[in-house]
Scaffold this motif. Structure first.
Motif, PDB file in Angstrom:
ATOM      1  N   ARG A  24       0.863  -1.190   0.000  1.00 47.34           N
ATOM      2  CA  ARG A  24       0.000   0.000   0.000  1.00 47.34           C
ATOM      3  C   ARG A  24       0.890   1.227   0.000  1.00 47.34           C
ATOM      4  N   ALA A  25       0.426   2.277  -0.649  1.00 46.13           N
ATOM      5  CA  ALA A  25       1.191   3.523  -0.681  1.00 46.13           C
ATOM      6  C   ALA A  25       1.272   4.116   0.724  1.00 46.13           C
ATOM      7  N   ASP A  26       2.443   4.557   1.089  1.00 45.40           N
ATOM      8  CA  ASP A  26       2.676   5.176   2.402  1.00 45.40           C
ATOM      9  C   ASP A  26       2.208   6.638   2.352  1.00 45.40           C
ATOM     10  N   VAL A  27       0.890   6.810   2.292  1.00 46.29           N
ATOM     11  CA  VAL A  27       0.281   8.129   2.120  1.00 46.29           C
ATOM     12  C   VAL A  27       0.534   9.023   3.319  1.00 46.29           C
ATOM     13  N   ASN A  28       0.425   8.472   4.533  1.00 44.67           N
ATOM     14  CA  ASN A  28       0.501   9.300   5.742  1.00 44.67           C
ATOM     15  C   ASN A  28       1.908   9.726   6.138  1.00 44.67           C
ATOM     16  N   ASN A  29       2.918   9.153   5.529  1.00 47.64           N
ATOM     17  CA  ASN A  29       4.283   9.544   5.860  1.00 47.64           C
ATOM     18  C   ASN A  29       5.044  10.021   4.625  1.00 47.64           C
ATOM     19  N   LEU A  30       5.520   9.080   3.812  1.00 50.81           N
ATOM     20  CA  LEU A  30       6.390   9.443   2.691  1.00 50.81           C
ATOM     21  C   LEU A  30       5.692  10.341   1.661  1.00 50.81           C
TER      22      LEU A  30
ATOM     23  N   LEU B 141      -0.903  10.875 -17.497  1.00 52.53           N
ATOM     24  CA  LEU B 141      -1.510  11.661 -16.417  1.00 52.53           C
ATOM     25  C   LEU B 141      -1.632  13.137 -16.804  1.00 52.53           C
ATOM     26  N   PRO B 142      -2.560  13.845 -16.165  1.00 51.49           N
ATOM     27  CA  PRO B 142      -2.717  15.278 -16.461  1.00 51.49           C
ATOM     28  C   PRO B 142      -1.463  16.075 -16.086  1.00 51.49           C
ATOM     29  N   ASP B 143      -1.228  17.138 -16.827  1.00 49.50           N
ATOM     30  CA  ASP B 143      -0.163  18.075 -16.469  1.00 49.50           C
ATOM     31  C   ASP B 143      -0.467  18.617 -15.074  1.00 49.50           C
ATOM     32  N   GLY B 144       0.561  18.824 -14.300  1.00 51.51           N
ATOM     33  CA  GLY B 144       0.376  19.351 -12.956  1.00 51.51           C
ATOM     34  C   GLY B 144       0.305  18.275 -11.885  1.00 51.51           C
ATOM     35  N   TRP B 145       0.053  17.032 -12.277  1.00 50.27           N
ATOM     36  CA  TRP B 145       0.072  15.938 -11.315  1.00 50.27           C
ATOM     37  C   TRP B 145       1.497  15.410 -11.230  1.00 50.27           C
ATOM     38  N   ARG B 146       1.965  15.172 -10.028  1.00 42.25           N
ATOM     39  CA  ARG B 146       3.261  14.513  -9.865  1.00 42.25           C
ATOM     40  C   ARG B 146       3.063  13.014  -9.990  1.00 42.25           C
ATOM     41  N   LEU B 147       4.123  12.326 -10.351  1.00 40.69           N
ATOM     42  CA  LEU B 147       4.098  10.875 -10.457  1.00 40.69           C
ATOM     43  C   LEU B 147       5.183  10.314  -9.559  1.00 40.69           C
ATOM     44  N   LEU B 148       4.769   9.613  -8.501  1.00 40.47           N
ATOM     45  CA  LEU B 148       5.689   8.996  -7.554  1.00 40.47           C
ATOM     46  C   LEU B 148       5.661   7.482  -7.788  1.00 40.47           C
ATOM     47  N   VAL B 149       6.816   6.895  -8.024  1.00 39.13           N
ATOM     48  CA  VAL B 149       6.920   5.467  -8.329  1.00 39.13           C
ATOM     49  C   VAL B 149       7.793   4.800  -7.270  1.00 39.13           C
TER      50      VAL B 149
ATOM     51  N   GLY C  75       9.971   3.852 -14.192  1.00 41.59           N
ATOM     52  CA  GLY C  75      10.759   5.017 -13.803  1.00 41.59           C
ATOM     53  C   GLY C  75      11.092   5.924 -14.974  1.00 41.59           C
ATOM     54  N   GLU C  76      10.757   5.497 -16.191  1.00 39.74           N
ATOM     55  CA  GLU C  76      11.033   6.274 -17.406  1.00 39.74           C
ATOM     56  C   GLU C  76       9.813   7.050 -17.895  1.00 39.74           C
ATOM     57  N   ILE C  77       8.673   6.855 -17.236  1.00 32.88           N
ATOM     58  CA  ILE C  77       7.467   7.576 -17.641  1.00 32.88           C
ATOM     59  C   ILE C  77       7.675   9.061 -17.372  1.00 32.88           C
ATOM     60  N   ARG C  78       7.163   9.888 -18.265  1.00 30.40           N
ATOM     61  CA  ARG C  78       7.342  11.342 -18.146  1.00 30.40           C
ATOM     62  C   ARG C  78       6.992  11.825 -16.736  1.00 30.40           C
ATOM     63  N   GLY C  79       7.949  12.497 -16.110  1.00 29.51           N
ATOM     64  CA  GLY C  79       7.731  13.093 -14.802  1.00 29.51           C
ATOM     65  C   GLY C  79       7.906  12.160 -13.612  1.00 29.51           C
ATOM     66  N   ALA C  80       8.260  10.910 -13.853  1.00 31.07           N
ATOM     67  CA  ALA C  80       8.363   9.939 -12.754  1.00 31.07           C
ATOM     68  C   ALA C  80       9.449  10.329 -11.759  1.00 31.07           C
ATOM     69  N   GLU C  81       9.099  10.254 -10.488  1.00 29.79           N
ATOM     70  CA  GLU C  81      10.035  10.438  -9.378  1.00 29.79           C
ATOM     71  C   GLU C  81      10.085   9.094  -8.660  1.00 29.79           C
ATOM     72  N   VAL C  82      11.210   8.432  -8.682  1.00 28.10           N
ATOM     73  CA  VAL C  82      11.350   7.109  -8.065  1.00 28.10           C
ATOM     74  C   VAL C  82      11.753   7.302  -6.601  1.00 28.10           C
ATOM     75  N   LEU C  83      10.963   6.685  -5.704  1.00 32.19           N
ATOM     76  CA  LEU C  83      11.190   6.794  -4.269  1.00 32.19           C
ATOM     77  C   LEU C  83      11.303   5.417  -3.645  1.00 32.19           C
ATOM     78  N   ALA C  84      12.296   5.246  -2.777  1.00 35.38           N
ATOM     79  CA  ALA C  84      12.401   3.993  -2.026  1.00 35.38           C
ATOM     80  C   ALA C  84      11.325   3.952  -0.959  1.00 35.38           C
ATOM     81  N   ASP C  85      10.777   2.782  -0.724  1.00 40.07           N
ATOM     82  CA  ASP C  85       9.811   2.526   0.355  1.00 40.07           C
ATOM     83  C   ASP C  85       8.505   3.300   0.216  1.00 40.07           C
TER      84      ASP C  85
END
Length: 192
Positions: free
Chosen positions: A102-108, A142-150, A179-189
């Protein structure tokens, strides 16, 4: 004159495959893609490595699809949309995590977006703003203005099953390409 259309896969890279699903070049079946997904794939240099598979839309949710098509949950990558506010400005991000986490919404996610509180974007808004169907929202297009966290763990999935923007199909993508998708930010955990 050179023929225009989807890239040729017989001479190029083999399409990803999973289980009994019939893999087709993603651009060969535009009706199986939401319009913004199709538009994003047309200009993506890795499109020849992406397959689309048609599924029964009643099995579009990850657990049901995994069971119906005998695909391990670890092969799935879910995309959830979250939002938060800072100084009156709304911040939205799509988060891609392995389907068995599950995405760590409340912390990361909250820290990454630099917001006091992060929560899931209302389904109606996510569907309307992404121009994708619920259960099919994907990090592609994804729409412009949305960040992409992977989540970095997604990059290790040999063949990741992700949404196509519609419930009646899925995309098969080598995990490393998430991780190559436009705007992707790769995050551990990101996934827990």
């Amino acid at each position: 004159m050179r023929r225009r259309g989807p890239p040729c896969h017989s001479e190029c890279m083999p399409l990803p495959r999973l289980g009994s699903l019939d893999s087709l070049p993603a651009l060969a079946r535009p009706e199986l893609l939401a319009p913004p997904v199709h538009a994003a794939l047309v200009g993506w240099p890795h499109v020849e490595e992406i397959a689309v598979v048609e599924i029964d839309p009643s099995y579009a949710d990850t657990a049901a699809m995994s069971e119906r098509y005998a695909i391990a949950m670890e092969a799935g990558a879910n995309c959830v949309v979250v939002m938060g506010r800072r100084d009156g400005a709304e911040r939205i991000a799509a988060c891609v995590v392995r389907a068995d986490t599950r995405a760590d919404v409340n912390n990361l996610v909250k820290r990454t977006l630099d917001v006091r509180k992060a929560s899931f974007l209302a389904m109606e808004r996510a569907v309307e703003e992404s121009a994708m169907e619920y259960g099919g929202i994907t990090p592609v297009g994804l729409p412009d203005g949305w960040r992409l966290l992977v989540d970095a763990a997604c990059l290790d999935i040999e063949v990741a099953v992700i949404g196509s923007g519609v419930r009646r199909s899925k995309l098969l993508v080598p995990g490393r390409l998430l991780g190559e998708i436009r705007g992707a930010e790769v995050l551990a955990d990101l996934g827990r």
